[in-house]
Motif scaffolding. Structure first.
Motif, PDB file in Angstrom:
ATOM      1  N   THR A 180       4.485  11.280  23.489  1.00  0.00           N
ATOM      2  CA  THR A 180       4.353   9.971  24.119  1.00  0.00           C
ATOM      3  C   THR A 180       2.878   9.613  24.252  1.00  0.00           C
ATOM      4  O   THR A 180       2.050  10.445  24.617  1.00  0.00           O
ATOM      5  N   GLY A 181       2.538   8.358  23.981  1.00  0.00           N
ATOM      6  CA  GLY A 181       1.166   7.906  24.141  1.00  0.00           C
ATOM      7  C   GLY A 181       0.784   7.774  25.602  1.00  0.00           C
ATOM      8  O   GLY A 181       1.598   7.400  26.444  1.00  0.00           O
TER       9      GLY A 181
ATOM     10  N   ASP B 229       0.840  -1.195   0.000  1.00  0.00           N
ATOM     11  CA  ASP B 229       0.000   0.000   0.000  1.00  0.00           C
ATOM     12  C   ASP B 229       0.880   1.252   0.000  1.00  0.00           C
ATOM     13  O   ASP B 229       1.995   1.253   0.543  1.00  0.00           O
ATOM     14  N   ASP B 230       0.355   2.319  -0.565  1.00  0.00           N
ATOM     15  CA  ASP B 230       1.136   3.547  -0.685  1.00  0.00           C
ATOM     16  C   ASP B 230       1.589   4.085   0.668  1.00  0.00           C
ATOM     17  O   ASP B 230       2.674   4.676   0.772  1.00  0.00           O
ATOM     18  N   ASP B 231       0.765   3.905   1.694  1.00  0.00           N
ATOM     19  CA  ASP B 231       1.104   4.472   2.997  1.00  0.00           C
ATOM     20  C   ASP B 231       1.682   3.443   3.962  1.00  0.00           C
ATOM     21  O   ASP B 231       1.770   3.693   5.161  1.00  0.00           O
ATOM     22  N   TYR B 232       2.110   2.288   3.428  1.00  0.00           N
ATOM     23  CA  TYR B 232       2.606   1.225   4.307  1.00  0.00           C
ATOM     24  C   TYR B 232       3.857   1.659   5.071  1.00  0.00           C
ATOM     25  O   TYR B 232       3.948   1.462   6.296  1.00  0.00           O
ATOM     26  N   ASP B 233       4.828   2.243   4.384  1.00  0.00           N
ATOM     27  CA  ASP B 233       6.066   2.630   5.070  1.00  0.00           C
ATOM     28  C   ASP B 233       5.808   3.691   6.139  1.00  0.00           C
ATOM     29  O   ASP B 233       6.408   3.645   7.226  1.00  0.00           O
ATOM     30  N   ARG B 234       4.925   4.617   5.858  1.00  0.00           N
ATOM     31  CA  ARG B 234       4.589   5.608   6.874  1.00  0.00           C
ATOM     32  C   ARG B 234       3.851   4.959   8.038  1.00  0.00           C
ATOM     33  O   ARG B 234       4.128   5.247   9.207  1.00  0.00           O
ATOM     34  N   ALA B 235       2.953   4.043   7.733  1.00  0.00           N
ATOM     35  CA  ALA B 235       2.141   3.429   8.777  1.00  0.00           C
ATOM     36  C   ALA B 235       2.946   2.494   9.671  1.00  0.00           C
ATOM     37  O   ALA B 235       2.614   2.317  10.844  1.00  0.00           O
ATOM     38  N   ARG B 236       4.001   1.896   9.130  1.00  0.00           N
ATOM     39  CA  ARG B 236       4.769   0.953   9.942  1.00  0.00           C
ATOM     40  C   ARG B 236       5.867   1.637  10.760  1.00  0.00           C
ATOM     41  O   ARG B 236       6.444   1.035  11.665  1.00  0.00           O
ATOM     42  N   ALA B 237       6.158   2.899  10.479  1.00  0.00           N
ATOM     43  CA  ALA B 237       7.238   3.613  11.167  1.00  0.00           C
ATOM     44  C   ALA B 237       6.866   3.879  12.618  1.00  0.00           C
ATOM     45  O   ALA B 237       5.710   4.177  12.945  1.00  0.00           O
ATOM     46  N   VAL B 238       7.848   3.756  13.498  1.00  0.00           N
ATOM     47  CA  VAL B 238       7.662   4.072  14.913  1.00  0.00           C
ATOM     48  C   VAL B 238       8.677   5.144  15.316  1.00  0.00           C
ATOM     49  O   VAL B 238       9.608   5.454  14.574  1.00  0.00           O
ATOM     50  N   TRP B 239       8.476   5.680  16.504  1.00  0.00           N
ATOM     51  CA  TRP B 239       9.325   6.779  16.981  1.00  0.00           C
ATOM     52  C   TRP B 239      10.787   6.377  17.063  1.00  0.00           C
ATOM     53  O   TRP B 239      11.676   7.139  16.699  1.00  0.00           O
ATOM     54  N   ASN B 240      11.048   5.178  17.534  1.00  0.00           N
ATOM     55  CA  ASN B 240      12.419   4.703  17.729  1.00  0.00           C
ATOM     56  C   ASN B 240      12.889   3.978  16.481  1.00  0.00           C
ATOM     57  O   ASN B 240      12.494   2.835  16.215  1.00  0.00           O
ATOM     58  N   ALA B 241      13.765   4.631  15.707  1.00  0.00           N
ATOM     59  CA  ALA B 241      14.215   4.065  14.436  1.00  0.00           C
ATOM     60  C   ALA B 241      15.105   2.842  14.601  1.00  0.00           C
ATOM     61  O   ALA B 241      15.444   2.188  13.607  1.00  0.00           O
ATOM     62  N   ALA B 242      15.466   2.494  15.829  1.00  0.00           N
ATOM     63  CA  ALA B 242      16.236   1.265  16.050  1.00  0.00           C
ATOM     64  C   ALA B 242      15.415   0.026  15.709  1.00  0.00           C
ATOM     65  O   ALA B 242      15.980  -1.066  15.575  1.00  0.00           O
TER      66      ALA B 242
ATOM     67  N   VAL C 209       1.005 -10.286  17.833  1.00  0.00           N
ATOM     68  CA  VAL C 209       0.262  -9.037  18.001  1.00  0.00           C
ATOM     69  C   VAL C 209       1.154  -7.967  18.627  1.00  0.00           C
ATOM     70  O   VAL C 209       1.769  -8.184  19.670  1.00  0.00           O
ATOM     71  N   ALA C 210       1.200  -6.813  17.978  1.00  0.00           N
ATOM     72  CA  ALA C 210       1.817  -5.619  18.564  1.00  0.00           C
ATOM     73  C   ALA C 210       0.720  -4.580  18.729  1.00  0.00           C
ATOM     74  O   ALA C 210      -0.092  -4.379  17.829  1.00  0.00           O
ATOM     75  N   VAL C 211       0.682  -3.926  19.892  1.00  0.00           N
ATOM     76  CA  VAL C 211      -0.309  -2.895  20.161  1.00  0.00           C
ATOM     77  C   VAL C 211       0.400  -1.551  20.169  1.00  0.00           C
ATOM     78  O   VAL C 211       1.407  -1.370  20.851  1.00  0.00           O
ATOM     79  N   ARG C 212      -0.141  -0.609  19.404  1.00  0.00           N
ATOM     80  CA  ARG C 212       0.509   0.691  19.241  1.00  0.00           C
ATOM     81  C   ARG C 212      -0.430   1.812  19.667  1.00  0.00           C
ATOM     82  O   ARG C 212      -1.582   1.864  19.254  1.00  0.00           O
ATOM     83  N   GLY C 213       0.094   2.674  20.528  1.00  0.00           N
ATOM     84  CA  GLY C 213      -0.621   3.904  20.869  1.00  0.00           C
ATOM     85  C   GLY C 213       0.164   5.078  20.326  1.00  0.00           C
ATOM     86  O   GLY C 213       0.005   5.504  19.192  1.00  0.00           O
ATOM     87  N   GLY C 214       1.096   5.598  21.150  1.00  0.00           N
ATOM     88  CA  GLY C 214       1.962   6.681  20.701  1.00  0.00           C
ATOM     89  C   GLY C 214       3.187   6.207  19.931  1.00  0.00           C
ATOM     90  O   GLY C 214       3.927   7.026  19.386  1.00  0.00           O
ATOM     91  N   ALA C 215       3.437   4.895  19.907  1.00  0.00           N
ATOM     92  CA  ALA C 215       4.551   4.279  19.159  1.00  0.00           C
ATOM     93  C   ALA C 215       5.917   4.654  19.709  1.00  0.00           C
ATOM     94  O   ALA C 215       6.903   4.646  18.988  1.00  0.00           O
ATOM     95  N   HIS C 216       5.996   4.958  21.007  1.00  0.00           N
ATOM     96  CA  HIS C 216       7.262   5.342  21.621  1.00  0.00           C
ATOM     97  C   HIS C 216       7.991   4.181  22.279  1.00  0.00           C
ATOM     98  O   HIS C 216       9.037   4.397  22.892  1.00  0.00           O
ATOM     99  N   SER C 217       7.473   2.980  22.215  1.00  0.00           N
ATOM    100  CA  SER C 217       8.082   1.868  22.943  1.00  0.00           C
ATOM    101  C   SER C 217       9.578   1.770  22.646  1.00  0.00           C
ATOM    102  O   SER C 217       9.990   1.534  21.506  1.00  0.00           O
ATOM    103  N   ILE C 218      10.381   1.961  23.686  1.00  0.00           N
ATOM    104  CA  ILE C 218      11.831   1.917  23.505  1.00  0.00           C
ATOM    105  C   ILE C 218      12.282   0.540  23.056  1.00  0.00           C
ATOM    106  O   ILE C 218      13.186   0.392  22.228  1.00  0.00           O
TER     107      ILE C 218
END
Length: 470
Positions: free
Chosen positions: A143-144, A31-44, A75-84
């Motif tokens: 932060t979520g 999908d066009d927005d897949y890369d944006r949608a899968r990105a999280v705050w921590n690029a590691a 299953v991964a649960v995402r709110g603010g996507a800040h999980s270190i």
């Protein structure tokens, strides 16, 4: 056509059926927005989920949980996507993305707010400050609210009103078997106990109800920057001053490298400094006397502590913590003895990047007055929480930076009881979970896990393993 996962293929018609039953949407590879949608705050953590379900409400969460359970998907649960530790995403599995769920209902008379779990602290502060109310929130406004609260929640109101989890009065969650459960002191009280510090182990929390307190809109806050050659003086003076501080004042000492901020002289940029950050949550005029000892800790390079909106304090650090860097956090509860201060000062000189830091969070006050057995967050006796941050702009030598953080934490932890803060834990290994909870607390959490998630469907977290998986 189908989506391949580690456990088999998801047929397109099956995914289409899921999508048709949602008020939200499904994002899949290609999908066009897949890369944006899968990105999280921590690029590691660069992961490639098979599906991202962007939930518009509790009904969507129910369908996503049922879909994942029936197909044995991770299953991964995402709110603010800040999980270190990277728990907001996964490879091949399903991400239940709550970020579209950002509504809140404030009851100013009862001083309560019911907030959907996709809200960030910026969102929630915006709603509650309209009524001059607040709850202990994150130091970074992106932060979520959900993950932060479920793991405890250390913020600027900690000494006056406790952790975010101490302010939690109820939560709604979707369990692994597809129930919608409301937990509070009367309904599912053991689950409610576990949610206040036990993390995301027990289901997908869809909304949280908080008790609110009068805060702001104007507070006294900001930071004072001292040079490195005054570091010992500042730390020992801060240690003595904390014993006399009113509960309205919460402080953090940050041993860092000076960024190129406009209020700092150019010759200070890039040098190691000691920064005292604080918030006085009462009348700003009364706060001037409370923060005077902080100004007397040394000869500041810069003093930008003064009256400001509470929302400005809550967003003040945001520019230094934008998304896209590589991050690893770890932590230890310590007592600020002379030996501990010696260790912190020595380790400050070894930080591997300019963005790597040591934070000393002042505890006590309302935080310490909560009985240890009242919530799953039970580390109430410590005086200081030391957060060790390894942060770099990209992946270059990041493994070595993580090694530095782990060794730094090991050295600092010798000056406490070895306990750690679950939200500042960059590892998913069992030893770190054990360090977050005393044995009796972990055993009680296991019993709650057995009752609500016996198959460990929700295991991307600081995991409390059910008895069957032990």
């Amino acid at each position: 056509m189908s989506i391949e996962t580690a456990r088999g293929a998801l047929a397109d018609d099956t995914v289409n059926e899921l999508a048709a039953g949602l008020r939200g949407s499904v994002v899949r590879p290609g999908d066009d927005d897949y890369d944006r949608a899968r990105a999280v705050w921590n690029a590691a953590h660069d992961r490639f989920p098979a599906l991202i379900v962007r939930c518009a409400g509790t009904a969507d969460v129910l369908r996503a949980v049922e879909f994942a359970r029936d197909r044995d998907l991770l299953v991964a649960v995402r709110g603010g996507a800040h999980s270190i530790a990277g728990f907001s995403t996964c490879d091949d599995g399903i991400v239940i993305d709550l970020s579209p769920m950002r509504g809140a209902l404030v009851d100013p008379e009862r001083r309560r707010v019911v907030a959907q779990a996709g809200m960030t602290w910026r969102d929630l502060d915006h709603e509650t400050q309209a009524f001059g109310l607040a709850v202990t929130g994150g130091l970074i406004s992106s932060t979520g609210i959900a993950g932060f609260t479920l793991g405890g929640g250390v913020g600027w109101l900690l000494r006056l009103h406790g952790l975010a989890s101490d302010c939690l009065t109820a939560a709604e969650l979707v369990t692994a078997d597809g129930r919608v459960v409301r937990a509070n002191t009367r309904e599912h009280p053991e689950l409610f106990w576990a949610l206040r510090g036990g993390g995301g182990n027990f289901g997908v929390v869809t909304s949280l109800e908080f008790e609110l307190y009068p805060v702001g809109p104007q507070v006294l806050g900001g930071l004072i920057v001292f040079p490195l050659d005054q570091a010992r003086q500042v730390l020992t003076g801060w240690r003595e001053a904390t014993g006399r501080m009113p509960d309205e004042l919460t402080t953090v000492v940050n041993l860092t490298t000076a960024p190129p901020l406009p209020f700092l002289p150019p010759e200070v940029h890039g040098t190691r400094v000691v920064v005292v950050v604080g918030l006085y949550a009462g009348d700003p005029t009364a706060g001037e006397a409370a923060v005077a000892p902080l100004r007397a800790l040394g000869t500041p390079i810069a003093d930008v502590m003064g009256p400001m909106p509470y929302t400005a304090m809550q967003t003040m650090l945001d520019p230094l913590w934008s998304a896209g860097a590589h991050n690893y956090f770890t932590s230890a509860f310590v007592e600020p003895s002379d030996a501990a201060i010696d260790a912190v000062l020595r380790l400050h000189l070894t930080t591997p990047t300019p963005a790597s830091e040591l934070h000393l969070h002042q505890l006590g006050g309302a935080f310490a007055r909560v009985p240890a057995e009242a919530t799953a967050f039970s580390q109430r006796e410590a005086g200081v929480l030391c957060n060790v941050v390894a942060r770099s702009a990209d992946a270059t030598d990041f493994g070595a930076h993580v090694d530095w953080a782990r060794e730094t934490r090991r050295e600092i932890a010798r000056h406490g009881r070895g306990a750690t803060y679950v939200n500042f834990t960059g590892d998913a290994d069992e030893d770190r979970v054990r360090a977050a909870y005393p044995d009796t607390v972990r055993e009680r959490l296991t019993r709650v896990k057995d009752a609500y998630d016996p198959a460990n469907m929700f295991r991307l977290n600081q995991n409390i393993r059910p008895s069957a998986a032990a």
